[in-house]
Design a protein around this motif. Structure first.
Motif, PDB file in Angstrom:
ATOM      1  N   ASP A   1       0.857  -1.182   0.000  1.00  0.00           N
ATOM      2  CA  ASP A   1       0.000   0.000   0.000  1.00  0.00           C
ATOM      3  C   ASP A   1       0.892   1.231   0.000  1.00  0.00           C
ATOM      4  OD1 ASP A   1      -1.565   2.256   0.938  1.00  0.00           O
ATOM      5  OD2 ASP A   1      -3.106   0.823   1.524  1.00  0.00           O
ATOM      6  N   ARG A   2       0.911   1.966  -1.100  1.00  0.00           N
ATOM      7  CA  ARG A   2       1.829   3.103  -1.233  1.00  0.00           C
ATOM      8  C   ARG A   2       1.496   4.238  -0.277  1.00  0.00           C
ATOM      9  NH1 ARG A   2       4.915   3.408  -5.851  1.00  0.00           N
ATOM     10  NH2 ARG A   2       4.734   5.665  -6.016  1.00  0.00           N
ATOM     11  N   PHE A   3       0.282   4.255   0.256  1.00  0.00           N
ATOM     12  CA  PHE A   3      -0.089   5.321   1.183  1.00  0.00           C
ATOM     13  C   PHE A   3       0.394   5.022   2.599  1.00  0.00           C
ATOM     14  CE2 PHE A   3      -4.094   6.350  -1.542  1.00  0.00           C
ATOM     15  CZ  PHE A   3      -3.271   6.787  -2.562  1.00  0.00           C
ATOM     16  N   THR A   4       0.142   3.801   3.063  1.00  0.00           N
ATOM     17  CA  THR A   4       0.505   3.440   4.441  1.00  0.00           C
ATOM     18  C   THR A   4       1.814   2.689   4.521  1.00  0.00           C
ATOM     19  OG1 THR A   4      -0.610   1.288   4.369  1.00  0.00           O
ATOM     20  CG2 THR A   4      -1.951   3.205   4.949  1.00  0.00           C
ATOM     21  N   CYS A   5       2.278   2.201   3.380  1.00  0.00           N
ATOM     22  CA  CYS A   5       3.463   1.343   3.267  1.00  0.00           C
ATOM     23  C   CYS A   5       3.279  -0.020   3.938  1.00  0.00           C
ATOM     24  CB  CYS A   5       4.729   2.040   3.780  1.00  0.00           C
ATOM     25  SG  CYS A   5       5.297   3.340   2.653  1.00  0.00           S
ATOM     26  N   GLU A   6       2.050  -0.367   4.266  1.00  0.00           N
ATOM     27  CA  GLU A   6       1.748  -1.699   4.776  1.00  0.00           C
ATOM     28  C   GLU A   6       1.882  -2.709   3.640  1.00  0.00           C
ATOM     29  OE1 GLU A   6      -2.160  -4.240   6.349  1.00  0.00           O
ATOM     30  OE2 GLU A   6      -2.334  -2.137   5.728  1.00  0.00           O
ATOM     31  N   ALA A   7       2.450  -3.887   3.963  1.00  0.00           N
ATOM     32  CA  ALA A   7       2.463  -4.995   3.013  1.00  0.00           C
ATOM     33  C   ALA A   7       1.156  -5.762   3.203  1.00  0.00           C
ATOM     34  CB  ALA A   7       3.664  -5.893   3.244  1.00  0.00           C
TER      35      ALA A   7
ATOM     36  N   THR B   1      10.406  17.228   0.710  1.00  0.00           N
ATOM     37  CA  THR B   1      10.825  16.003   1.402  1.00  0.00           C
ATOM     38  C   THR B   1      10.836  14.798   0.466  1.00  0.00           C
ATOM     39  OG1 THR B   1       8.551  15.409   2.036  1.00  0.00           O
ATOM     40  CG2 THR B   1       9.806  16.808   3.577  1.00  0.00           C
ATOM     41  N   MET B   2      10.172  14.915  -0.674  1.00  0.00           N
ATOM     42  CA  MET B   2       9.976  13.852  -1.667  1.00  0.00           C
ATOM     43  C   MET B   2       9.006  12.774  -1.182  1.00  0.00           C
ATOM     44  SD  MET B   2      11.710  15.050  -4.141  1.00  0.00           S
ATOM     45  CE  MET B   2      12.785  16.508  -4.176  1.00  0.00           C
ATOM     46  N   LEU B   3       8.312  13.013  -0.088  1.00  0.00           N
ATOM     47  CA  LEU B   3       7.270  12.105   0.378  1.00  0.00           C
ATOM     48  C   LEU B   3       5.952  12.440  -0.322  1.00  0.00           C
ATOM     49  CD1 LEU B   3       8.078  12.211   4.204  1.00  0.00           C
ATOM     50  CD2 LEU B   3       8.611  10.336   2.613  1.00  0.00           C
ATOM     51  N   LEU B   4       5.069  11.454  -0.428  1.00  0.00           N
ATOM     52  CA  LEU B   4       3.759  11.661  -1.053  1.00  0.00           C
ATOM     53  C   LEU B   4       2.790  12.161   0.008  1.00  0.00           C
ATOM     54  CD1 LEU B   4       3.453   8.446  -3.283  1.00  0.00           C
ATOM     55  CD2 LEU B   4       4.509  10.646  -3.840  1.00  0.00           C
TER      56      LEU B   4
ATOM     57  N   PHE C   1      11.441  12.449 -12.360  1.00  0.00           N
ATOM     58  CA  PHE C   1      10.546  12.008 -11.295  1.00  0.00           C
ATOM     59  C   PHE C   1      11.357  11.364 -10.183  1.00  0.00           C
ATOM     60  CE2 PHE C   1       8.201  11.589 -15.287  1.00  0.00           C
ATOM     61  CZ  PHE C   1       7.111  12.419 -15.041  1.00  0.00           C
ATOM     62  N   VAL C   2      11.003  11.654  -8.948  1.00  0.00           N
ATOM     63  CA  VAL C   2      11.555  10.933  -7.797  1.00  0.00           C
ATOM     64  C   VAL C   2      10.420  10.087  -7.235  1.00  0.00           C
ATOM     65  CG1 VAL C   2      12.467  11.135  -5.458  1.00  0.00           C
ATOM     66  CG2 VAL C   2      13.320  12.639  -7.269  1.00  0.00           C
ATOM     67  N   GLY C   3      10.633   8.777  -7.207  1.00  0.00           N
ATOM     68  CA  GLY C   3       9.591   7.845  -6.818  1.00  0.00           C
ATOM     69  C   GLY C   3       9.161   8.009  -5.377  1.00  0.00           C
ATOM     70  N   GLY C   4       7.882   7.748  -5.145  1.00  0.00           N
ATOM     71  CA  GLY C   4       7.334   7.878  -3.799  1.00  0.00           C
ATOM     72  C   GLY C   4       6.941   6.556  -3.190  1.00  0.00           C
ATOM     73  N   GLY C   5       7.658   5.497  -3.562  1.00  0.00           N
ATOM     74  CA  GLY C   5       7.308   4.189  -3.042  1.00  0.00           C
ATOM     75  C   GLY C   5       7.744   3.987  -1.606  1.00  0.00           C
ATOM     76  N   CYS C   6       7.611   2.768  -1.133  1.00  0.00           N
ATOM     77  CA  CYS C   6       7.860   2.456   0.270  1.00  0.00           C
ATOM     78  C   CYS C   6       9.200   1.787   0.511  1.00  0.00           C
ATOM     79  CB  CYS C   6       6.731   1.578   0.811  1.00  0.00           C
ATOM     80  SG  CYS C   6       5.123   2.418   0.769  1.00  0.00           S
TER      81      CYS C   6
END
Length: 565
Positions: A79-85, A332-335, A441-446
């Motif tokens: 989950d790209r928002f919470t970074c939960e797997a 910060t490069m965070l989403l 682009f700087v990726g906003g993944g977890c």
């Protein structure tokens, strides 16, 4: 690199086309009636390559795969928002050491032909990538950002061990999310899995192939799906390749329930005609940034980079490039706001760089780049500064951004011009370092040690061959060491501390200057189904597989359980 689409058609042209086209639903074959509590059908564009010419091949590793998202599944979904797997075919994982990963599989899962899903399928899928490198799409057996895998072993029917030849924590999502598991009992004796033509479609996914006429693929609900309780869609149909014009027409008319392409200004071109049923959700996927060549004189000075960061009108950039839909991005490069819990305490309330030409002028003056008699800023030798902003020809959103940036910088005395050129030529400039500024682009993944750290480490600076990730050519041995530590820790508290230090680099050194967020796109209708991701029900749109168990029949439809009450 983030996949781009380039849309040249205007929103006004779309409206004209849509207003004069009233036959988009002609020829639609009605689905079977919906049972109570079920959605009869979800209609979406085809996932097949337009050159397939009607050949069926369910093998997702094929360049001509008939379907990508609904048949084969990953171990987990991030989950790209919470970074939960989010548990999927696997329920959990751990890294006992930085070179050893253990994955625990879900029990009771079956392939749609009735065969049990076990660790043997996982081992086969990854071992196939070792034997046939083209099947290793995510580099699990390579050394890109994390050590290479050395073995994949079934410890029992529901436990898999991955061994690596060194620290490999950044490969977590390559294992869990990016690799879909294949059925060993179907594929194992077929040789190279990338060349196998799969006409059976045996998967663990929520839908089973039912009919394909060379254009329209119908997949029906898998009654034995491991999460069948939450699967309320009787069938999905995938048909057609749609550009912005035809996609807008189809979604407006109701011929499609969802569309993930780039349609300009959806509030006006889609939503305005039917605000009750037509909607869009464009959450941030990554940060659009200026990559400044840190190897060049003046541009290598963080004080200069900070000064020009304050000169940029990000609201105007957003208005020009995305009709104001995508918000200014955080330095910060965070989403944000979805990842706001990750903002270091020291930067809370300061996450964004404001448009402040007076502050830009003050910082540039203070850094020693004074204006000459003509009003242009000069270096320490009195030579006027002069830069080129290279932008990809035909990428209209990039050109719109660059136009605002150039005007903003010239307004504070920085001579700069935009030059639009062939996209391949811009890539070549970045490989060789022969540029001043480009958009990136700087990726906003977890996997942030990878997504953010790779943009700063010297090992990711290109040298004429492969286009690597450190497009700004930023080089600091201390940051290299910091990112290496971050990449190799499994301690959450230590990882957060190191992440905060890397964010400090973005906030104080300005190797990249954040502009606006780039979107994950979803345009959808709610007259047939509800439960789509939205501002009120936010979940990421980058993994459509999640839609299958989230959607419910819309109120008033045949399948709505309350319809007869």
């Amino acid at each position: 690199m983030r996949k781009r689409t380039r849309t040249i058609v205007s929103a006004g042209a779309l409206l004209t086309l849509i207003a004069t086209s009233g036959c988009a639903n002609i020829g639609l074959e009605p689905p079977p009636p919906a049972e109570e509590g079920m959605i009869a059908e979800i209609r979406m564009p085809s996932e097949a390559n337009s050159s397939v010419q009607g050949l069926v091949n369910y093998n997702y590793l094929s360049p001509n795969a008939t379907v990508q998202n609904w048949l084969f599944e990953p171990l987990m979904i991030r989950d790209r928002f919470t970074c939960e797997a989010v548990p999927w075919l696997a329920t959990s994982y751990e890294w006992p050491t930085t070179d050893r990963m253990i994955v625990h599989l879900r029990e009771g899962v079956t392939w749609n032909d009735g065969e049990p899903f076990t660790a043997k399928d996982v081992v086969y899928t990854f071992e196939a990538g070792k034997e046939y490198p083209a099947a290793d799409r995510n580099g699990v057996w390579g050394e890109f950002y994390g050590a290479a895998a050395t073995s994949v072993t079934a410890l029992d029917d529901h436990t898999v061990e991955f061994q690596f030849d060194g620290p490999a924590v950044p490969k977590t999502d390559d294992v869990l999310q990016s690799t879909k598991i294949l059925p060993a009992h179907i594929y194992a004796d077929k040789g190279d899995p990338t060349t196998y033509v799969d006409t059976e479609g045996v998967g663990t996914g929520p839908f089973v192939p039912a009919d394909y006429n060379g254009r329209r693929l119908v997949m029906t609900r898998n009654p034995d799906y491991w999460d069948a309780e939450n699967l309320k869609i009787q069938q999905i149909s995938l048909e057609g390749q749609y550009d912005a014009n035809s996609g807008a027409l189809k979604i407006r008319s109701g011929a499609l329930d969802m569309y993930r392409g780039d349609i300009p200004n959806p509030p006006r071109s889609i939503v305005s005609a039917d605000p009750e049923n037509a909607h869009y959700f464009f959450p941030p996927d990554s940060s659009t940034v200026i990559a400044i060549n840190n190897e060049r004189p003046v541009l290598s000075d963080p004080a200069f980079r900070e000064g020009i960061a304050y000169a940029l009108d990000r609201e105007a950039i957003s208005e020009r490039a995305s009709y104001g839909i995508m918000k200014p991005a955080s330095q910060t490069m965070l989403l944000l706001p979805f990842q706001e819990a990750e903002v270091p305490d020291k930067w809370k309330g300061k996450e964004y760089i404001p448009y402040d030409p007076d502050e830009a002028n003050r910082l540039l003056d203070e850094a020693g780049y004074e204006k000459n008699a003509d009003g242009w800023r000069v270096d320490e030798n009195g030579t006027p500064l002069s830069f080129v902003f290279s932008v990809q020809a035909g990428w209209m959103d990039f050109i719109a951004m660059a136009d605002v940036i150039v005007r903003n910088l010239r307004a504070v005395g920085v001579q700069i011009k935009m030059v639009a050129t062939d996209p391949n030529a811009v890539d070549g400039m970045q490989r060789s370092g022969s540029f001043d500024m480009v958009l990136d682009f700087v990726g906003g993944g977890c996997q942030r040690a990878r997504d953010l750290g790779s943009r700063l480490v010297s090992s990711q600076i290109s040298h004429d061959k492969e286009l690597l990730l450190n497009r700004a050519r930023f080089d600091d041995p201390a940051v290299d060491e910091l990112v290496a530590k971050w990449s190799n820790t499994t301690d959450e508290a230590e990882a957060k501390k190191l992440q905060d230090e890397v964010i400090d680099v973005f906030m104080t050194e300005f190797p990249y200057i954040a502009l606006q967020y780039a979107p994950s796109r979803l345009i959808y209708r709610t007259d047939n189904a509800i439960g789509w991701p939205s501002e009120d029900n936010p979940y990421p749109v980058d993994q459509p597989l999640r839609f299958a168990t989230q959607l419910r029949p819309a109120p008033g439809t045949a399948g709505d359980a309350s319809n007869g009450e």
